[in-house]
Structures are given as structure tokens and as C-alpha cells.
Design an enzyme around this catalytic site. Structure first.
Site, PDB file in Angstrom:
ATOM      1  N   GLY A  21       0.878  -1.055  -0.251  1.00  0.00           N
ATOM      2  CA  GLY A  21      -0.036  -0.080   0.201  1.00  0.00           C
ATOM      3  C   GLY A  21       0.794   1.712  -0.669  1.00  0.00           C
ATOM      4  N   ASP A 134       1.901  -3.592  13.544  1.00  0.00           N
ATOM      5  CA  ASP A 134       1.066  -4.383  12.290  1.00  0.00           C
ATOM      6  C   ASP A 134       1.425  -5.619  12.658  1.00  0.00           C
ATOM      7  OD1 ASP A 134      -0.361  -4.473   9.697  1.00  0.00           O
ATOM      8  OD2 ASP A 134       0.890  -3.442   8.537  1.00  0.00           O
TER       9      ASP A 134
END
Length: 674
Positions: A21, A134
Site C-alpha cells: 500500500g 502491524d
């Protein structure tokens, strides 16, 4: 970014590895250190986004602080033409998500070994007060040796940066998101522990605990719903191992492990027999708003409500109580003996019914409970015997797969899936992996390559490499001249010794004094020291005919093997008749033979081989030379042109012949000035 592009003049892009991303990742080769690396390049559409640039730079800062074998190392950070990039360690393998998919079910001991590596990496980050935020299987790489390495610190932050952590923006992957992050709270070390618990859950069950149609619905489940039991999916999982999952994924951060080290210590003993009877983990404070039944002890401790009673109400209550007691006392005595026996019969009937019901349930459970069996150890057995063993254990034989193995003989069973010792329901399918023997490698042609680079690669593959050094005028120093095992041959690295003949370059020669030497003496000296000679001629009243008048370079000069030395030979004293001569030059082109031409075949048709150089000998016949001695000898590695000087009596002709590796390839018996 296209393949072949060289970033910062150092990192040559090989191919794309993946897209994310925030950035794209490429495999590249470090031209200076001669090694493969990963290059993470910020996406084109995000290069003008300040927040993305900060996040990208934050990853670089976070990762460069962390040096640990289970964290992907960052080698370099830079910018070129507005492109932000990171250069990182290249891990050849796959991510944990794909590893779980390809290898599930994973043996519990292997699950613990992988998790312990991940925990060590996260502990290093936490020791530096860095929260990853994350953690997910996609950010954990597994190489071919089952070494786990954590990557992608793109949203990792220091604990002191509250302005970045305490935000209403949810960061991280929703399937592994802690409840406090799901509601926009501040991420802590316990948030990473929650994500680690979800990763452990997925490794044990092959799936994530919560799924949903939208990211919001999944986040709400993390916040509201209890984690499903891993033992409901796989009853073979020990309760102690499930407890690690339950404590790591507790809703309240205070109920989770206090730190990574505590989780690692608990996980290390999860398969220990001493914890076989461990009770299921229940958080100390699990009040989430549900209706609960209070115990009697709690009711006794409740305060008595304060009631105001008037004198009239007290007298009335006393009268009613006395009258009621007097009136009911005879009745109670009469009923006491009358109802005793029917009550006893009712209790006995109810007890018998309950007993029969319990017995029926136990019998039903025994009849319908699935029969279990263990996968037998068939490693090393022939396929036919392994099949029989599985059938004897009431298991079905599944797919037969091939795999390389350095420990198990060819055509023998290397492993089973599930692994031996695993408890399964009867008639479960078990796959067999049959050995094709050790892994074989097709050997490349390393002639002309750098020895240091080739040896490092081959030793990493398991080869044993030896070196023999020789001088060479045609091959640069450090380059491979010859290899002991032919290119194209398929070999087992661990069982193969390779010997490379490596050039040390040309040896230096300090020239001796060749003046007054005969031509034959000079040629012997040149042959002994691998030098090439060129001759010139001049009249001399002082030096006898056929001897060296002078040399270039002179005595004491340092030259390389293969260099050319020019010697001037005496023609003797000049007379009137000797002055009537013709002097001229003839250019001759000598073709290089790489070993494939027919010129090098002998009478039997055998080729002389694939030489990397040709030995050239030139003979002249004129006033100063005869075919009985070599005019010039040299080594060539490509087509070469030479100039031959002739001195002949006026009106006479000269001659020459060129010999290449023992074969005459050019000659002219009538060479004149015109």
C-alpha cells in the site's frame, strides 16, 4: 521500475518482488558488495504525500536501530530523482501467511519454534521502546532454513511519540488488530502481544478467529466477541498451549502478558507433561456488562435495607404471628408424619431416573465418540511397506509426492503429512513424501569468472572448493582458467569437491644483459622467461655477425611475462656489395583458433581441444634469417596482425611461414619488394 536500472549507481534492479500500500519491493544486486538485496521504493503516487514520506522515513529510522537475527536488516537509505528508497537484507523464501497455507497442519513444536523467533524479534523492538503496530503473517518472512524475520516497520513508532500513537485513525491490519486499536485508542506493547496471540491462533488452526464482510465488522468482533477456542477446532491442542493464545488475546490489556518475555517463557513450556492438567485461562476481571448470577456469599454481605415501623403496625404483626402459629401448630404435627413416606418414594423415583439418564448419556458418548489413532513412523521405509503400515493403523493413503532429501535414501519415505505421532480420527487421509535422493545442481561454466565470487556462491550451496594458482599472460589475475568438474554436469553439492585453476596474472621479469648473445641464446632466454622477441638488424664493426648489438628495454628493466623485447642483431662489417639490398615490410594477419576449426585436427581427425590461446611461431628467410631458426614466437588470444621485415639482395626474394600450435597455417616462398 524496470529490470536492469541501477539505483544510485550501485543497486541493479533484477525483478519485482511485490507491491504494497505504501511501497513496491524489488530484488536487486549490490554491485559493490556483490550480494542480492531487497530495495523498497516509495510508490510514485505517494511521493508528494508528506504523511507517507514521514511514515517511510520512520520505518528506516526504526529498523536501523534494531540489529537482531530475526529482524530484516536495513543496509542503506537514500533518495534519487525524488525517489525515496530503503535497501534491506534479501530473505529468500516466503512469508508466514503463505507458509501456513502450504504446510498446515504445522506440528506444535514447529509452531513454538517459529513463534519463539518472532517473540525474540519483538522483544528487541520493545527493549528499544518501539511498537510495531502491524504484526501479521504477511510481515514475517520464513527462509528455506525456517528462520523467521520480521519486516515492515512502516507504522512502528517510539512510545514517546504520543501524538502519533494516540489518534482516531486506525492503523494496522484489521484481522490482527487489538481491541484498543479498534476503538481508536493508544497502541502499547500489549497491543503487539494481542497481534502475536492472533498469529499463534492462525498457526494452530490455519485461519484467523474473526471474519466479516467489512473491516468495521471485523474490528467490532475484536472489541466485543470472545476469541473462539482453538481446542474446538483441534481437540489435540494442549490446554496449556491454548492458554497462551487466550492470555495474549485478552480484551483488557491488563489481563494480557506483562511483557514479551513472560509470553515467551509461558510458550516454552506449553507442551510440557507437567502442564497436562492445566485449567483453562480466565481473566481475573472479565466484567464486560453481561448479566451474572451472584453467589450466596455475596448476598450475605449485602447491607440490610432500612425500614421504618410504627407501634400500631408492630402490635398487629405480633398478634397475627401468634395466632397463626397457634392455629397451624396442630396441622403441622398431623402432616409431618402423614407426608414423610410419599416424599421418600418421590425422591427415590427421581434419583433412579437421573441415574439411568446419566448411564445412557455415557453409553451414547462411548458408542458415537470417533475412534482415534496415531500416524505411524514410516520414515525410511519403502513406499509399499509404508502403505501397509498406514492401513494397519486404520488410516487412508493420500497423495504420493516427491521430495529431495540428503538423509533418506532414494525411493524411501522422507516424511508424512500429518507428521508421525500425530493423533487423528480413523480413516483420515495421510500423504506420503518419497525421497528422490539428495538435491542435484547443474554446474555452470565458471571459466573467466571471478574466483572469489564463484567460490562464495558454491560454498553457500554446500560445495567444497579448492584453489590452484598459476601465472597466465592471457587471463587476468583472480579469474578462473579451468574447473575440475565439467560445466553442465548435475552433482550433489555436499558430495562434490571442486578445484579451480586460478590466474595470478603475469609474472614480472627483470631483464638480463643480452648484448653479445647469439640469436639462439637470446631465444632460449626468452622461452625460459615467457617473453616475445622481435629482431632488427644493423651493420657493426664492433659486434660479430649474428650477435646482439643492443636491446630494448635494456638490462635491469622490469617487464611482464608475455611482453615483447626488441633485439638488434649485427650483420657484421658493412662492405660495398652489402649496401646493394632491398629492405621492405610485409603485413601478415594471423587468425585465432578457438578449438572448433578443422585446422587443428591431426591425421586421425582428433581435435587439439578448446584452447584459450594459440602459440605462434614465425620463420623468415632473407639476408639475415633462415628457416632453421624461429624469427618470432608469441601467444595470441584473438586475430593478430604482425609486420615482418625483409632485407634481401637487390632483385632477390625472401620467404616466410607461420606455424600455429604446431601446424603451418600461412607461407609465402617468394616475397619481393613490389
Amino acid at each position: 521500475m524496470r529490470a536492469g536500472y541501477t539505483l544510485n549507481g550501485r543497486y541493479r534492479i533484477v525483478r519485482a518482488l511485490g507491491e504494497g500500500g505504501m511501497a513496491n519491493v524489488y530484488l536487486a544486486h549490490d554491485l559493490i558488495l556483490d550480494r542480492d538485496v531487497s530495495v523498497k521504493l516509495l510508490r510514485l503516487d505517494l511521493r508528494d504525500d508528506p504523511s507517507t514520506i514521514r511514515r517511510f522515513q520512520r520505518e528506516a529510522l526504526a529498523a536501523t536501530e534494531l540489529v537482531q537475527e530475526n529482524i530484516v536488516q536495513v543496509y542503506d537509505v537514500g533518495e534519487e530523482n525524488g525517489m525515496q528508497y530503503l535497501v534491506m537484507e534479501y530473505v529468500e523464501g516466503t512469508d508466514l501467511k503463505a507458509y501456513i497455507k502450504d504446510h498446515f497442519p504445522i506440528p506444535y513444536q514447529e509452531v513454538i519454534q517459529i513463534m519463539e523467533q518472532i517473540l525474540r524479534a519483538v522483544k528487541t523492538a520493545h527493549d528499544h521502546d518501539i511498537i510495531h503496530r502491524d504484526l501479521k503473517p504477511q510481515n514475517i518472512l520464513i527462509d528455506h532454513h525456517q528462520i523467521a524475520k520480521i519486516t515492515d516497520f512502516g507504522i512502528a513508532v517510539a512510545l514517546s511519540e504520543h501524538s502519533l500513537t494516540q489518534t482516531n485513525t486506525v492503523l494496522g491490519s484489521v484481522h490482527y488488530l487489538s481491541p484498543e486499536q479498534a476503538r481508536g485508542g493508544m497502541a502499547t506493547k500489549q497491543s503487539d502481544i494481542y497481534s502475536l496471540g492472533i498469529i499463534l491462533y492462525e498457526m494452530l488452526t490455519g485461519t484467523v478467529p474473526f471474519e466479516g464482510e467489512t473491516a468495521v465488522s471485523i474490528a467490532l468482533k475484536h472489541y466485543q466477541a470472545e476469541i473462539p477456542s482453538v481446542r474446538d477446532i483441534d481437540p489435540r491442542i494442549p490446554q496449556a498451549l491454548e492458554n497462551v493464545v487466550l492470555q495474549a488475546t485478552a480484551k483488557r490489556p491488563a489481563d494480557r502478558y506483562s511483557d514479551i518475555e513472560s509470553m515467551a517463557d509461558d510458550l516454552k513450556t506449553a507442551l510440557s507433561p507437567t502442564r497436562a492438567d492445566e485449567a483453562r485461562f480466565i481473566p481475573e476481571n472479565n466484567d464486560n456488562g453481561e448479566t451474572k448470577v451472584l453467589p450466596i456469599s455475596a448476598l450475605k454481605e449485602m447491607p440490610i435495607p432500612h425500614v421504618v415501623v410504627t407501634p400500631e403496625a408492630a402490635k398487629a404483626a405480633a398478634k397475627g404471628s401468634d395466632a397463626s402459629a397457634t392455629e397451624n401448630e396442630p396441622k403441622k404435627k398431623r402432616l409431618k408424619y402423614k407426608d414423610r413416606h410419599p416424599r421418600r418414594r418421590k425422591f427415590m423415583l427421581a434419583g433412579g431416573t437421573i441415574f439411568l439418564l446419566i448411564v445412557g448419556i455415557l453409553i451414547g458418548m462411548a458408542l458415537f465418540r470417533p475412534k482415534m489413532t496415531n500416524v505411524p513412523n514410516v520414515v525410511g521405509q519403502q513406499e509399499s511397506l509404508a502403505r501397509q503400515a498406514l492401513v494397519s493403523s486404520h488410516l487412508k493413503v493420500g497423495k504420493i509426492r516427491k521430495t529431495t532429501s540428503s538423509k533418506v535414501r532414494i525411493n524411501r519415505v522422507a516424511r508424512t503429512e500429518p507428521r508421525s505421532g500425530t493423533q487423528l480420527k480413523e480413516n483420515t487421509v495421510v500423504d506420503l513424501w518419497v525421497s528422490t535422493g539428495p538435491r542435484r545442481v547443474k554446474l555452470a561454466d565458471y571459466q573467466g569468472d571471478s574466483y572469489a565470487s564463484a567460490a562464495a556462491k558454491l560454498e553457500a550451496m554446500g560445495f567444497t572448493v579448492h584453489r590452484e594458482s598459476v601465472h597466465s599472460t592471457s587471463v587476468p589475475s583472480g579469474r578462473i582458467i579451468q574447473q575440475s568438474v565439467a560445466a553442465g554436469k548435475r552433482v550433489v553439492p555436499s558430495k562434490t569437491d571442486l578445484t579451480f585453476t586460478v590466474s595470478t596474472g603475469s609474472e614480472t621479469v627483470t631483464l638480463a644483459d643480452l648484448t653479445n648473445k647469439t640469436k639462439a641464446q637470446a631465444q632460449r632466454y626468452a622461452t625460459d622467461h615467457n617473453l616475445n622477441l622481435a629482431f632488427r638488424y644493423a651493420y657493426s664493426n664492433d659486434v660479430a655477425k649474428g650477435k646482439v648489438i643492443r636491446q630494448s628495454p635494456g638490462e635491469g628493466a622490469v617487464v611482464q611475462e608475455g611482453d615483447e623485447i626488441t633485439l638488434t642483431l649485427s650483420r657484421g662489417e658493412q662492405t660495398d656489395s652489402s649496401s646493394v639490398t632491398d629492405e621492405f615490410n610485409v603485413n601478415v594477419k594471423i587468425p585465432f583458433d578457438d578449438g572448433d576449426s578443422d585446422d587443428t585436427s591431426d591425421d586421425s581427425g582428433a581435435s587439439s581441444g578448446t584452447n584459450k590461446s594459440n602459440l605462434i611461431q614465425i620463420y623468415l628467410k632473407d639476408q639475415d634469417h633462415s628457416f632453421s631458426t624461429i624469427y618470432k614466437q608469441m601467444t595470441i588470444t584473438a586475430d593478430t596482425s604482425v609486420t615482418l621485415p625483409f632485407t634481401v639482395a637487390s632483385g632477390k626474394a625472401g620467404a616466410y611461414k607461420v606455424v600455429r600450435d604446431g601446424h603451418v597455417i600461412a607461407s609465402d616462398s617468394h616475397v619481393t619488394k613490389n
